[in-house]
Design a protein around this motif. Sequence first.
Motif, PDB file in Angstrom:
ATOM      1  N   VAL A 242       0.853  -1.184   0.000  1.00 37.97           N
ATOM      2  CA  VAL A 242       0.000   0.000   0.000  1.00 37.97           C
ATOM      3  C   VAL A 242       0.891   1.236   0.000  1.00 37.97           C
ATOM      4  N   GLU A 243       0.436   2.276  -0.659  1.00 40.25           N
ATOM      5  CA  GLU A 243       1.148   3.565  -0.664  1.00 40.25           C
ATOM      6  C   GLU A 243       0.148   4.668  -0.370  1.00 40.25           C
ATOM      7  N   LEU A 244       0.479   5.529   0.571  1.00 36.74           N
ATOM      8  CA  LEU A 244      -0.374   6.651   0.935  1.00 36.74           C
ATOM      9  C   LEU A 244       0.130   7.900   0.226  1.00 36.74           C
ATOM     10  N   VAL A 245      -0.753   8.558  -0.516  1.00 34.86           N
ATOM     11  CA  VAL A 245      -0.397   9.773  -1.261  1.00 34.86           C
ATOM     12  C   VAL A 245      -1.242  10.925  -0.725  1.00 34.86           C
ATOM     13  N   LEU A 246      -0.575  11.954  -0.203  1.00 36.02           N
ATOM     14  CA  LEU A 246      -1.250  13.160   0.279  1.00 36.02           C
ATOM     15  C   LEU A 246      -0.961  14.280  -0.713  1.00 36.02           C
ATOM     16  N   ALA A 247      -2.018  14.891  -1.243  1.00 30.89           N
ATOM     17  CA  ALA A 247      -1.824  15.927  -2.249  1.00 30.89           C
ATOM     18  C   ALA A 247      -2.786  17.081  -2.000  1.00 30.89           C
ATOM     19  N   GLY A 248      -2.326  18.285  -2.327  1.00 33.88           N
ATOM     20  CA  GLY A 248      -3.179  19.457  -2.191  1.00 33.88           C
ATOM     21  C   GLY A 248      -2.443  20.625  -1.585  1.00 33.88           C
ATOM     22  N   TRP A 249      -3.192  21.460  -0.889  1.00 32.83           N
ATOM     23  CA  TRP A 249      -2.642  22.676  -0.291  1.00 32.83           C
ATOM     24  C   TRP A 249      -2.389  22.439   1.182  1.00 32.83           C
ATOM     25  N   ALA A 250      -1.186  22.764   1.614  1.00 35.92           N
ATOM     26  CA  ALA A 250      -0.826  22.609   3.014  1.00 35.92           C
ATOM     27  C   ALA A 250      -0.524  23.969   3.622  1.00 35.92           C
ATOM     28  N   GLU A 251      -0.587  24.027   4.944  1.00 33.76           N
ATOM     29  CA  GLU A 251      -0.259  25.266   5.650  1.00 33.76           C
ATOM     30  C   GLU A 251       1.236  25.554   5.532  1.00 33.76           C
ATOM     31  N   GLN A 252       1.610  26.792   5.844  1.00 29.60           N
ATOM     32  CA  GLN A 252       3.013  27.164   5.758  1.00 29.60           C
ATOM     33  C   GLN A 252       3.882  26.341   6.711  1.00 29.60           C
ATOM     34  N   GLU A 253       3.344  26.106   7.923  1.00 30.68           N
ATOM     35  CA  GLU A 253       4.121  25.320   8.853  1.00 30.68           C
ATOM     36  C   GLU A 253       4.114  23.858   8.427  1.00 30.68           C
ATOM     37  N   THR A 254       5.165  23.136   8.722  1.00 31.87           N
ATOM     38  CA  THR A 254       5.318  21.760   8.242  1.00 31.87           C
ATOM     39  C   THR A 254       5.157  20.725   9.338  1.00 31.87           C
ATOM     40  N   ASN A 266       6.844   4.878  11.053  1.00 30.35           N
ATOM     41  CA  ASN A 266       6.777   3.917  12.163  1.00 30.35           C
ATOM     42  C   ASN A 266       5.979   2.677  11.775  1.00 30.35           C
ATOM     43  N   ALA A 267       4.987   2.856  10.929  1.00 21.22           N
ATOM     44  CA  ALA A 267       4.169   1.726  10.484  1.00 21.22           C
ATOM     45  C   ALA A 267       4.802   1.012   9.294  1.00 21.22           C
ATOM     46  N   GLY A 268       5.862   1.608   8.729  1.00 20.23           N
ATOM     47  CA  GLY A 268       6.499   1.014   7.563  1.00 20.23           C
ATOM     48  C   GLY A 268       5.749   1.248   6.274  1.00 20.23           C
ATOM     49  N   ILE A 269       4.840   2.230   6.258  1.00 19.94           N
ATOM     50  CA  ILE A 269       3.991   2.493   5.089  1.00 19.94           C
ATOM     51  C   ILE A 269       4.620   3.595   4.245  1.00 19.94           C
ATOM     52  N   PRO A 270       4.892   3.337   2.976  1.00 16.65           N
ATOM     53  CA  PRO A 270       5.406   4.403   2.105  1.00 16.65           C
ATOM     54  C   PRO A 270       4.384   5.535   1.987  1.00 16.65           C
ATOM     55  N   MET A 271       4.844   6.768   2.123  1.00 17.79           N
ATOM     56  CA  MET A 271       3.966   7.925   2.011  1.00 17.79           C
ATOM     57  C   MET A 271       4.652   9.001   1.198  1.00 17.79           C
ATOM     58  N   SER A 272       3.933   9.577   0.252  1.00 15.09           N
ATOM     59  CA  SER A 272       4.457  10.683  -0.537  1.00 15.09           C
ATOM     60  C   SER A 272       3.533  11.882  -0.402  1.00 15.09           C
ATOM     61  N   VAL A 273       4.104  13.070  -0.565  1.00 21.95           N
ATOM     62  CA  VAL A 273       3.356  14.314  -0.431  1.00 21.95           C
ATOM     63  C   VAL A 273       3.560  15.135  -1.706  1.00 21.95           C
ATOM     64  N   VAL A 274       2.457  15.581  -2.301  1.00 24.92           N
ATOM     65  CA  VAL A 274       2.504  16.420  -3.501  1.00 24.92           C
ATOM     66  C   VAL A 274       1.783  17.722  -3.169  1.00 24.92           C
ATOM     67  N   LEU A 275       2.527  18.806  -3.067  1.00 20.96           N
ATOM     68  CA  LEU A 275       1.946  20.088  -2.665  1.00 20.96           C
ATOM     69  C   LEU A 275       1.633  20.955  -3.877  1.00 20.96           C
ATOM     70  N   ARG A 276       0.468  21.566  -3.828  1.00 20.18           N
ATOM     71  CA  ARG A 276       0.012  22.526  -4.824  1.00 20.18           C
ATOM     72  C   ARG A 276       0.132  22.009  -6.263  1.00 20.18           C
ATOM     73  N   PRO A 277      -0.424  20.858  -6.544  1.00 20.13           N
ATOM     74  CA  PRO A 277      -0.359  20.356  -7.922  1.00 20.13           C
ATOM     75  C   PRO A 277      -1.238  21.177  -8.862  1.00 20.13           C
ATOM     76  N   ASP A 278      -0.792  21.330 -10.104  1.00 20.13           N
ATOM     77  CA  ASP A 278      -1.647  21.992 -11.086  1.00 20.13           C
ATOM     78  C   ASP A 278      -2.691  21.000 -11.584  1.00 20.13           C
TER      79      ASP A 278
END
Length: 540
Positions: A242-254, A266-278
């Motif tokens: 399984v792969e978790l993909v988070l995409a969209g608009w995020a706050e300035q703080e990280t 910690n769970a061993g789950i691959p996760m990717s983040v895509v910020l502000r995609p067109d």
Amino acid sequence: MAGTKRIWGTLDPFFEGGPVLGRTVANVGFLDALLKADPFDEYHFFLPGGQALAPLRQHLERTAPRMLEGERTRLMLRDALPDRLRDTAYHCFHLSDCITSQPYLARMRNRLSERIFPVTGPIHSLSYAGYPKAFLQHLWPGTTRRDAIVCTSTAGRRAVEGYFGQLRAGFGLDETTHPGPRLECIPLAVDADAYAPGEGEEGGPTRVLVFGRISHHSKMDLVPLVRALHRLVTDGLDPHGVELVLAGWAEQETHVLDTLSHLAANAGIPMSVVLRPDEARKRELFRQADVFVSIADNPQETFGITLVEAGAFGLPVVASDYDGYRDIVVHGETGWLVPTMGPAETPDVDLAAPLNFDSHYHLALAQATAVDIPALAEALGRLIRDPELRAAMGAAGRDRVRRLFHWPAVIGQYAALWDELWKEPAEADPLRGLVHPLVPEYGRIFGHYPTRTLDDSVKLTVGRTGEAFYRNRDFPNLYAGLKGAIDLDVVRRLAFFARSPVDSATLIRKVSDVAPDLNVTQIKNHILWALKQDILQTTE
């Protein structure tokens, strides 16, 4: 009055720049779909200034250039609105949000328009602490049954009913004398033709996509999602499946993204983040996904346009059983609705919210709303393990979107509503003189500020600048913002008529004879402006 044309009007551009939020996506989608369906003869936009007018024109030149030909679509400034209401037979006005100008437009319509045309506007977010005042605007005797608030979800409609109930109880308002607009349910939509399911990757990990604002205080807390996936891993799910993909608009703080990244690691789950995609990247993300997840826990959410987008892409949806989500997802058919639990009363938040930032009380409310993590894990597990179930639910979801949440169908509902509202009774005469209690009457409130006010007894004569003006030897300064309100030809006539001393009542009559399109108030404004410019002066 203009003939029998069907003319649609608005005060808003609908198209706006800035972050890609659900409201902005929905508004521009509505505009594009309306002009594509083209159910009216003309479309009139009355905009607050050039900053809104120019971007809208550019958008229309790109997306609907034919609508600009022959002035079928007219872009005007708000200054033109009063005169247009007097001489144009509008079929309806529709605003991009019901909480801004809808009641005040109805007041101007009541005063100036021969026909009491429908005024409508949709809801978006409803949970801001200042919104009771916005909804109080609607509860006045000038609202008619031809006016409607369009609720995008059944949950949103109940919230608006809750506002009106609270306001009537708190201010002692009777529904017969302070009726408020009709409440109608029409959902948001997408262009389903523009979205197509992806083919996925054979043998690859199951991609779980979250798309939207990545915000724990204004959208949803994603920690329960990572906890649910971790639960599946501890129950035997291969974390690399399984792969978790988070995409969209995020706050300035990280720190929120950092927290989610650490929990996923910690769970061993691959996760990717895509910020502000067109838009192109957004479509790619949806087509590459296998499951769409949105676990809203925040009252700031009202509909859930991303769920509809996911359905259009043929994705099964796992969503919290919350707000408008339950209008979109059919549990067990197009996805799963995960139970939620929240407080019945919120006295501490209610007391503090008007004194705090929006993010503060939204976070407090959201953190008191729990998404059932075991049920979330079960729903995710079933879809992750069963590609045939994913395909079946995704196909059912796409079929549902095409039937219920496709813009052509939704625009048809709006057109039917605007026609239906005309069947409601509305007598113009009793509405003409009604004032709105939330609109300041500046003359009455501040009329004691100047030494005196202009009345019939004021004696006037031409001033020195006025003598030069009507002989074309001097030219008064007219600011840009007054060019629609002050007619220099009328001012020149004022100077001419006042060559000999004259009382203001007589002067008003003389001007009215030669400029019958001006009412008494407009003529008085010309007199006062002429006094300000030394074109007229008092003789006392």
